[in-house]
Design a protein around this motif. Sequence first.
Motif: not given
Length: 275
Positions: A178-188, A201-211, A213-219
């Motif tokens: 999911w990490k690559i997909d998430l950053l690709d979506f945000l960069n685009s 939702s657009f990245t296939g996650r619940s809000l809690a999962t999105f938050k 997952d995001f902590k794993k790629i950025s501070s």
Amino acid sequence: MNVQQDDKLKTLGYSGIFLSCYSDYSEKCIHATPEHVLVYLYSGEQVIEDRNKKIKLQAGDCAFIRRDHRLKMYKNSKGEDLYKGISLTFKRSVLRDFYRKMTKSEIPTAVKISDNTVFKLAQSPAIESLFQSLTPYFDSNIKPTEAVINLKLLEGIYALLNSNEELYPILFDFAEPWKIDLLDFLNSNYAEELSMGQIASFTGRSLATFKRDFKKISSLTPQKWLIKKRLEMAYIKLQEENKKVQDVYMEVGFKNPSHFSTAFKKQYGISPTEI
């Protein structure tokens, strides 16, 4: 192999290893690679400009440049020393293969997620040995074999991991797909007016999962990451594309020019009209 040569420039490219040499010459270029790059300077000088930050490399210096970032680079001769540099490009396929073979228990888990784009590395025997072993290939009559190229890329990965633990999560950010997909979506879609719930939702996650997952790629929080990304793109549009402030702030996703100006000055220390 790709070779470009004239009276002032020689560039050799071998499937991920690129060697450049300039004689009495200064070269400015825009760096926007989709892959991570490790740069080493044999002689001369190289200046890497990341918006309001400048990193200067002298002979013997090495820097890691994160993928998917747009930078300015200045490659200069220094006195009688020609610019002579080399870069290793780490494709995702190479990094995935390396990660699969790693002993996972040896991977540090409590590593701070860095938002830096460029990491200037401390000089070390591993880095020095790696790049000195590549000097013969500045002779265009000698071509490294695929086996040698792969070996040097592996040496480069080991050298990076031994020099800075912060590079672990950056190099291996595909460990969970999911990490690559998430950053690709945000960069685009950074300029779109989307709520966190919509992005999730657009990245296939619940809000809690999105938050989580995001902590794993950025501070940064997702909101702060988006503002930082919008300001970085605004800086590029203002300085490199010579666009007007009144056009840029809406293009990058700001709705209020005053809010844009305040945020821009906070990040870069100058107002957008001063660019």
